[in-house]
Design a protein around this motif. Structure first.
Motif, PDB file in Angstrom:
ATOM      1  N   PRO A  43       3.019  -6.609   9.010  1.00  0.00           N
ATOM      2  CA  PRO A  43       2.544  -7.490  10.085  1.00  0.00           C
ATOM      3  C   PRO A  43       1.083  -7.927   9.963  1.00  0.00           C
ATOM      4  O   PRO A  43       0.675  -8.880  10.631  1.00  0.00           O
ATOM      5  CB  PRO A  43       2.749  -6.636  11.350  1.00  0.00           C
ATOM      6  CG  PRO A  43       3.799  -5.651  10.986  1.00  0.00           C
ATOM      7  CD  PRO A  43       3.547  -5.342   9.543  1.00  0.00           C
ATOM      8  N   ARG A  44       0.290  -7.253   9.121  1.00  0.00           N
ATOM      9  CA  ARG A  44      -1.130  -7.592   9.028  1.00  0.00           C
ATOM     10  C   ARG A  44      -1.498  -8.232   7.684  1.00  0.00           C
ATOM     11  O   ARG A  44      -2.675  -8.356   7.359  1.00  0.00           O
ATOM     12  CB  ARG A  44      -1.982  -6.326   9.254  1.00  0.00           C
ATOM     13  CG  ARG A  44      -1.601  -5.172   8.332  1.00  0.00           C
ATOM     14  CD  ARG A  44      -2.728  -4.224   8.065  1.00  0.00           C
ATOM     15  NE  ARG A  44      -3.915  -4.872   7.589  1.00  0.00           N
ATOM     16  CZ  ARG A  44      -4.103  -5.284   6.339  1.00  0.00           C
ATOM     17  NH1 ARG A  44      -3.148  -5.136   5.440  1.00  0.00           N
ATOM     18  NH2 ARG A  44      -5.227  -5.849   5.990  1.00  0.00           N
ATOM     19  N   CYS A  54       0.779  -1.245   0.000  1.00  0.00           N
ATOM     20  CA  CYS A  54       0.000   0.000   0.000  1.00  0.00           C
ATOM     21  C   CYS A  54       0.805   1.287   0.000  1.00  0.00           C
ATOM     22  O   CYS A  54       0.229   2.365   0.162  1.00  0.00           O
ATOM     23  CB  CYS A  54      -0.994   0.025   1.159  1.00  0.00           C
ATOM     24  SG  CYS A  54      -2.367  -1.091   0.895  1.00  0.00           S
ATOM     25  N   GLU A  81       6.653  -1.325   8.383  1.00  0.00           N
ATOM     26  CA  GLU A  81       6.445  -1.447   9.828  1.00  0.00           C
ATOM     27  C   GLU A  81       5.002  -1.721  10.218  1.00  0.00           C
ATOM     28  O   GLU A  81       4.752  -2.378  11.236  1.00  0.00           O
ATOM     29  CB  GLU A  81       6.935  -0.172  10.528  1.00  0.00           C
ATOM     30  CG  GLU A  81       8.447   0.022  10.445  1.00  0.00           C
ATOM     31  CD  GLU A  81       8.909   1.260  11.196  1.00  0.00           C
ATOM     32  OE1 GLU A  81       8.046   2.085  11.591  1.00  0.00           O
ATOM     33  OE2 GLU A  81      10.133   1.407  11.387  1.00  0.00           O
ATOM     34  N   GLN A  82       4.036  -1.238   9.420  1.00  0.00           N
ATOM     35  CA  GLN A  82       2.639  -1.346   9.831  1.00  0.00           C
ATOM     36  C   GLN A  82       1.791  -2.257   8.944  1.00  0.00           C
ATOM     37  O   GLN A  82       0.820  -2.843   9.426  1.00  0.00           O
ATOM     38  CB  GLN A  82       2.004   0.050   9.886  1.00  0.00           C
ATOM     39  CG  GLN A  82       2.664   0.968  10.900  1.00  0.00           C
ATOM     40  CD  GLN A  82       1.953   2.303  11.033  1.00  0.00           C
ATOM     41  OE1 GLN A  82       0.763   2.423  10.756  1.00  0.00           O
ATOM     42  NE2 GLN A  82       2.685   3.319  11.452  1.00  0.00           N
ATOM     43  N   VAL A  83       2.136  -2.361   7.672  1.00  0.00           N
ATOM     44  CA  VAL A  83       1.310  -3.166   6.763  1.00  0.00           C
ATOM     45  C   VAL A  83       1.784  -4.618   6.718  1.00  0.00           C
ATOM     46  O   VAL A  83       0.964  -5.537   6.729  1.00  0.00           O
ATOM     47  CB  VAL A  83       1.283  -2.552   5.347  1.00  0.00           C
ATOM     48  CG1 VAL A  83       0.432  -3.402   4.408  1.00  0.00           C
ATOM     49  CG2 VAL A  83       0.741  -1.124   5.400  1.00  0.00           C
ATOM     50  N   VAL A 131       6.403   3.139   6.612  1.00  0.00           N
ATOM     51  CA  VAL A 131       5.087   2.789   7.164  1.00  0.00           C
ATOM     52  C   VAL A 131       4.629   1.437   6.620  1.00  0.00           C
ATOM     53  O   VAL A 131       4.109   0.593   7.359  1.00  0.00           O
ATOM     54  CB  VAL A 131       4.048   3.886   6.843  1.00  0.00           C
ATOM     55  CG1 VAL A 131       2.642   3.427   7.221  1.00  0.00           C
ATOM     56  CG2 VAL A 131       4.395   5.174   7.581  1.00  0.00           C
ATOM     57  N   ALA A 132       4.827   1.219   5.319  1.00  0.00           N
ATOM     58  CA  ALA A 132       4.429  -0.053   4.709  1.00  0.00           C
ATOM     59  C   ALA A 132       5.134  -1.223   5.383  1.00  0.00           C
ATOM     60  O   ALA A 132       4.511  -2.240   5.712  1.00  0.00           O
ATOM     61  CB  ALA A 132       4.742  -0.032   3.213  1.00  0.00           C
ATOM     62  N   TYR A 137      -4.999  -3.713   2.014  1.00  0.00           N
ATOM     63  CA  TYR A 137      -5.253  -2.947   3.237  1.00  0.00           C
ATOM     64  C   TYR A 137      -6.605  -2.237   3.222  1.00  0.00           C
ATOM     65  O   TYR A 137      -7.263  -2.120   4.257  1.00  0.00           O
ATOM     66  CB  TYR A 137      -4.129  -1.922   3.411  1.00  0.00           C
ATOM     67  CG  TYR A 137      -4.263  -1.045   4.635  1.00  0.00           C
ATOM     68  CD1 TYR A 137      -3.842  -1.504   5.877  1.00  0.00           C
ATOM     69  CD2 TYR A 137      -4.784   0.242   4.547  1.00  0.00           C
ATOM     70  CE1 TYR A 137      -3.948  -0.704   7.004  1.00  0.00           C
ATOM     71  CE2 TYR A 137      -4.899   1.047   5.662  1.00  0.00           C
ATOM     72  CZ  TYR A 137      -4.481   0.572   6.886  1.00  0.00           C
ATOM     73  OH  TYR A 137      -4.592   1.366   7.998  1.00  0.00           O
TER      74      TYR A 137
END
Length: 202
Positions: free
Chosen positions: A108-109, A61, A104-106, A101-102, A182
């Motif tokens: 993991p999900r 994303c 570190e945050q995307v 951000v991608a 996402y």
């Protein structure tokens, strides 16, 4: 598409390359989706390679961007060739921030996207006239084909879906690809199934 290569496969290719004195590059565009699907760390998939690239936008994303990895000497050479070919970008920090951000945050999900792809596939497979690819999906890509008795082809079906707010990729005369990511939540999955049902019913 959407089928991850196993750790054993990449290891075998790495051994074959080493035996023949070849360097191995991995086009890991969707590396993190593959790692999530196989439930292995990304490092396990890339251990045998000399260099690799991965994409920050496909599945992660970020608005744009890919990363190339390798030895210090390899990266120096890549920088030089990029400049020779006119590549480069100034003030790229805002894009780099999106990439962070991608990662570190995307990343993991990503398994959430894979589960929604399975939910989407299950819902679509229950509709008359929809043939799901065997074993699909393994990651976040759903491939399906329209049965021959459906009068519309893939392009016409896609246009009717688009008019109702659902975008699909046409990959054949009667074949589609749908991708979860996402921005696709559970409600969007159900809405897609419902709209497919309406469109196919004519």
């Amino acid at each position: 598409g959407g089928v991850p290569l196993s750790v054993e496969y990449t290891r075998a290719v790495g051994e074959l390359a080493a035996e023949n004195g070849l360097r191995l590059h991995l086009d890991g565009a969707r590396l993190f989706n593959a790692a999530a699907a196989l439930d292995v760390p990304p490092a396990a998939l890339v251990a045998p390679v000399d260099s690799l690239t991965f994409c920050l936008s496909k599945g992660l994303c970020a608005p744009v961007g890919s990363v190339i990895c390798g030895s210090e000497a390899f990266i120096r050479k890549a920088h030089r060739i990029r400049k020779q070919l006119g590549g480069g970008m100034r003030q790229a920090g805002i894009l780099a921030a999106a990439g962070i951000v991608a990662l570190e945050q995307v990343v993991p999900r990503l398994k959430e996207d894979h589960q929604r792809a399975r939910d989407l596939a299950s819902g679509l497979a229950a509709l008359p006239g929809v043939i799901l690819d065997p074993g699909s999906p393994q990651t976040n890509m759903v491939y399906l084909t329209l049965d021959e008795y459906i009068p519309m082809d893939a392009r016409e079906t896609a246009n009717r879906l688009k008019a109702r707010g659902v975008l699909v990729g046409v990959v054949g005369e009667r074949r589609f690809r749908l991708v979860t990511h996402y921005w696709i939540d559970d409600e969007a999955v159900q809405r897609t199934v419902d709209i497919f049902s309406t469109v196919l019913a004519g």
